[in-house]
Motif scaffolding. Structure first.
Motif, PDB file in Angstrom:
ATOM      1  N   TYR A 141     -30.836 -37.449   1.053  1.00  0.00           N
ATOM      2  CA  TYR A 141     -29.427 -37.790   0.814  1.00  0.00           C
ATOM      3  C   TYR A 141     -28.648 -37.786   2.127  1.00  0.00           C
ATOM      4  CZ  TYR A 141     -24.594 -37.109  -0.835  1.00  0.00           C
ATOM      5  OH  TYR A 141     -23.240 -37.219  -1.045  1.00  0.00           O
ATOM      6  N   ASN A 142     -28.826 -36.738   2.933  1.00  0.00           N
ATOM      7  CA  ASN A 142     -28.125 -36.648   4.214  1.00  0.00           C
ATOM      8  C   ASN A 142     -28.544 -37.776   5.151  1.00  0.00           C
ATOM      9  OD1 ASN A 142     -26.558 -34.369   3.655  1.00  0.00           O
ATOM     10  ND2 ASN A 142     -28.213 -32.987   4.192  1.00  0.00           N
ATOM     11  N   CYS A 143     -29.830 -38.087   5.163  1.00  0.00           N
ATOM     12  CA  CYS A 143     -30.323 -39.169   6.021  1.00  0.00           C
ATOM     13  C   CYS A 143     -29.709 -40.502   5.607  1.00  0.00           C
ATOM     14  CB  CYS A 143     -31.844 -39.241   5.942  1.00  0.00           C
ATOM     15  SG  CYS A 143     -32.562 -40.566   6.946  1.00  0.00           S
ATOM     16  N   LEU A 144     -29.657 -40.772   4.308  1.00  0.00           N
ATOM     17  CA  LEU A 144     -29.060 -42.021   3.835  1.00  0.00           C
ATOM     18  C   LEU A 144     -27.613 -42.147   4.279  1.00  0.00           C
ATOM     19  CD1 LEU A 144     -30.333 -42.450   0.158  1.00  0.00           C
ATOM     20  CD2 LEU A 144     -30.786 -43.970   2.081  1.00  0.00           C
ATOM     21  N   ARG A 145     -26.844 -41.070   4.151  1.00  0.00           N
ATOM     22  CA  ARG A 145     -25.426 -41.114   4.503  1.00  0.00           C
ATOM     23  C   ARG A 145     -25.231 -41.248   6.007  1.00  0.00           C
ATOM     24  NH1 ARG A 145     -21.336 -37.202   3.094  1.00  0.00           N
ATOM     25  NH2 ARG A 145     -19.970 -38.968   2.639  1.00  0.00           N
ATOM     26  N   LEU A 146     -25.920 -40.400   6.778  1.00  0.00           N
ATOM     27  CA  LEU A 146     -25.656 -40.324   8.206  1.00  0.00           C
ATOM     28  C   LEU A 146     -26.285 -41.478   8.974  1.00  0.00           C
ATOM     29  CD1 LEU A 146     -26.217 -36.498   8.728  1.00  0.00           C
ATOM     30  CD2 LEU A 146     -24.046 -37.690   8.578  1.00  0.00           C
ATOM     31  N   VAL A 147     -27.496 -41.834   8.631  1.00  0.00           N
ATOM     32  CA  VAL A 147     -28.212 -42.843   9.405  1.00  0.00           C
ATOM     33  C   VAL A 147     -27.898 -44.256   8.912  1.00  0.00           C
ATOM     34  CG1 VAL A 147     -30.479 -43.676  10.139  1.00  0.00           C
ATOM     35  CG2 VAL A 147     -30.060 -41.214   9.931  1.00  0.00           C
ATOM     36  N   PHE A 148     -27.836 -44.427   7.586  1.00  0.00           N
ATOM     37  CA  PHE A 148     -27.680 -45.778   7.045  1.00  0.00           C
ATOM     38  C   PHE A 148     -26.307 -46.035   6.436  1.00  0.00           C
ATOM     39  CE2 PHE A 148     -32.259 -44.793   6.818  1.00  0.00           C
ATOM     40  CZ  PHE A 148     -32.737 -45.803   7.635  1.00  0.00           C
ATOM     41  N   GLY A 149     -25.484 -44.999   6.259  1.00  0.00           N
ATOM     42  CA  GLY A 149     -24.157 -45.202   5.674  1.00  0.00           C
ATOM     43  C   GLY A 149     -24.210 -45.580   4.214  1.00  0.00           C
ATOM     44  N   ILE A 150     -25.176 -45.045   3.479  1.00  0.00           N
ATOM     45  CA  ILE A 150     -25.355 -45.336   2.059  1.00  0.00           C
ATOM     46  C   ILE A 150     -25.050 -44.083   1.245  1.00  0.00           C
ATOM     47  CG2 ILE A 150     -26.971 -46.085   0.278  1.00  0.00           C
ATOM     48  CD1 ILE A 150     -26.231 -48.245   2.315  1.00  0.00           C
ATOM     49  N   ASP A 151     -24.222 -44.232   0.229  1.00  0.00           N
ATOM     50  CA  ASP A 151     -23.869 -43.125  -0.655  1.00  0.00           C
ATOM     51  C   ASP A 151     -24.589 -43.268  -1.991  1.00  0.00           C
ATOM     52  OD1 ASP A 151     -22.353 -40.909  -0.002  1.00  0.00           O
ATOM     53  OD2 ASP A 151     -20.465 -42.008   0.009  1.00  0.00           O
ATOM     54  N   MET A 152     -24.900 -42.132  -2.600  1.00  0.00           N
ATOM     55  CA  MET A 152     -25.454 -42.108  -3.949  1.00  0.00           C
ATOM     56  C   MET A 152     -24.334 -41.754  -4.916  1.00  0.00           C
ATOM     57  SD  MET A 152     -29.195 -40.318  -3.536  1.00  0.00           S
ATOM     58  CE  MET A 152     -29.699 -40.784  -5.193  1.00  0.00           C
ATOM     59  N   ILE A 153     -24.121 -42.603  -5.916  1.00  0.00           N
ATOM     60  CA  ILE A 153     -23.112 -42.379  -6.935  1.00  0.00           C
ATOM     61  C   ILE A 153     -23.811 -42.066  -8.253  1.00  0.00           C
ATOM     62  CG2 ILE A 153     -21.112 -43.334  -8.137  1.00  0.00           C
ATOM     63  CD1 ILE A 153     -20.697 -43.072  -5.151  1.00  0.00           C
ATOM     64  N   GLU A 154     -23.458 -40.943  -8.843  1.00  0.00           N
ATOM     65  CA  GLU A 154     -24.055 -40.555 -10.118  1.00  0.00           C
ATOM     66  C   GLU A 154     -23.294 -41.254 -11.245  1.00  0.00           C
ATOM     67  OE1 GLU A 154     -23.689 -36.444 -11.717  1.00  0.00           O
ATOM     68  OE2 GLU A 154     -25.867 -36.408 -11.394  1.00  0.00           O
ATOM     69  N   VAL A 155     -23.984 -42.131 -11.978  1.00  0.00           N
ATOM     70  CA  VAL A 155     -23.339 -42.901 -13.039  1.00  0.00           C
ATOM     71  C   VAL A 155     -23.570 -42.299 -14.417  1.00  0.00           C
ATOM     72  CG1 VAL A 155     -23.382 -45.057 -11.747  1.00  0.00           C
ATOM     73  CG2 VAL A 155     -25.329 -44.462 -13.187  1.00  0.00           C
ATOM     74  N   CYS A 161     -28.659 -40.249 -13.360  1.00  0.00           N
ATOM     75  CA  CYS A 161     -28.910 -41.626 -12.956  1.00  0.00           C
ATOM     76  C   CYS A 161     -27.971 -41.982 -11.808  1.00  0.00           C
ATOM     77  CB  CYS A 161     -28.678 -42.558 -14.139  1.00  0.00           C
ATOM     78  SG  CYS A 161     -28.902 -44.308 -13.779  1.00  0.00           S
ATOM     79  N   TYR A 162     -28.503 -42.639 -10.774  1.00  0.00           N
ATOM     80  CA  TYR A 162     -27.735 -42.919  -9.564  1.00  0.00           C
ATOM     81  C   TYR A 162     -27.789 -44.404  -9.212  1.00  0.00           C
ATOM     82  CZ  TYR A 162     -28.718 -37.920  -9.034  1.00  0.00           C
ATOM     83  OH  TYR A 162     -28.848 -36.579  -9.250  1.00  0.00           O
ATOM     84  N   ILE A 163     -26.717 -44.856  -8.548  1.00  0.00           N
ATOM     85  CA  ILE A 163     -26.719 -46.156  -7.900  1.00  0.00           C
ATOM     86  C   ILE A 163     -26.325 -45.936  -6.445  1.00  0.00           C
ATOM     87  CG2 ILE A 163     -24.302 -46.722  -8.414  1.00  0.00           C
ATOM     88  CD1 ILE A 163     -25.282 -49.648  -8.857  1.00  0.00           C
ATOM     89  N   LEU A 164     -26.795 -46.812  -5.560  1.00  0.00           N
ATOM     90  CA  LEU A 164     -26.547 -46.654  -4.130  1.00  0.00           C
ATOM     91  C   LEU A 164     -25.575 -47.716  -3.645  1.00  0.00           C
ATOM     92  CD1 LEU A 164     -29.951 -45.991  -4.520  1.00  0.00           C
ATOM     93  CD2 LEU A 164     -29.280 -44.866  -2.401  1.00  0.00           C
TER      94      LEU A 164
END
Length: 302
Positions: A141-155, A161-164
């Protein structure tokens, strides 16, 4: 999506072990006053984690990662594999590999605009390391946010269940740029953060120095971005997120970076400050002058 009441940012699992991993090897981003600082965890940027020796399961294509996941394994075999990892160093390496696999699995889901669930992650990636799921998930999760700027949203909290999505309201991910295959939003957010925290106008030299410190500007390691200088000075400028100005009467020419109009339109100083504060698990208000400026910006927008 933003109007739905059952959608919220993922509260990723945490543990003392996870915190020790995240707190390891920090780089300090100094504030303009020199008295306050925000520390950015270096280990999630570090090519030491993300450039592990490549096996078919850790190939550079997310689709290859999906295709290479074993169809199944017996509980006995899985248990034996974990039992063999009594050495802390071997276990740490194994968990890093699983984190790497999960990052690519999630990037593939982002590219395909598909949902994922905790159950799918456990079945497809974590498998025999289920007891370490909080650690693996938190690091990914931290790698996605910091390196790629992608957030996980819990739907769906019930099914987990998550969407990115791209972080901070930014609509650009750079997937269609010359360097395809990996989102570039993380690099953009870091640059915007450095500019804001250093007084809203930063010399090109400072940008390159700080990005090099956290491993985001090493052209010898193209894992993240094959040409980060081109992305920053051309792509981000052309997209309107940055302004790249030559200082008047400078010889040889010297340049500075500022926020561009699209950055002001899509995100805010407060969102960027909260992003960096979340990295350090601190209160944005503890960064007094940047917080005051970000709050004024919020009031002006209102």
């Amino acid at each position: 999506m933003d109007d739905s009441h059952n959608i919220h940012h993922c509260n990723h699992p945490d543990s003392p072990q996870t915190q020790r991993e995240v707190d390891n090897a920090q780089v300090i981003v100094a504030m303009p006053q020199g008295e306050e600082s925000i520390s950015i965890s270096k280990d999630v940027y570090s090519s030491g984690i993300l450039s592990l020796p490549q096996s078919p399961q850790r190939a550079y294509s997310p689709s290859m990662v999906m295709g290479a996941i074993p169809e199944g394994s017996s509980d006995e075999a899985s248990g034996n594999q974990v039992d063999e990892l009594e050495d802390p160093e071997l276990l740490r390496n194994a968990l890093n590999i699983k984190m790497f696999d999960l990052v690519y699995f999630l990037l593939f889901k982002y590219e395909m605009k598909e949902f994922t669930t905790k159950a799918e992650i456990l079945e497809s990636i974590v498998r025999e390391y289920e007891e370490y799921y909080p650690v693996i998930f938190s690091k990914a999760y931290n790698c996605l946010r910091l390196v790629f700027g992608i957030d996980m949203i819990e739907v769906d909290p019930f099914d987990q269940c998550y969407i990115l999505v791209t972080a901070l309201g930014i609509t650009y991910d750079g997937m269609l740029s010359d360097v395809q295959g990996k989102p570039k939003t993380g690099l953009l957010i870091v640059v915007l953060g450095i500019i804001f925290l250093k007084g809203n106008c930063v010399s090109e030299k400072v940008i390159w120095r700080m990005l090099t410190k956290i491993g985001l500007c090493d052209e010898k390691d193209p894992f993240l971005y094959e040409n980060p200088r081109k992305l920053i000075t051309e792509d981000f400028v052309r997209e309107g997120y940055l302004e790249y100005r030559q200082l008047p009467d400078s010889y040889p020419p010297r340049y500075v970076f500022l926020w561009g109009p699209r950055a002001f339109a899509e995100t805010t100083k407060m969102k960027v400050l909260e992003f960096f504060a979340s990295i350090t698990k601190s209160d944005p208000r503890s960064y007094h002058e940047p917080y005051a400026e970000a709050l004024k910006d919020e009031l002006d927008r209102a």
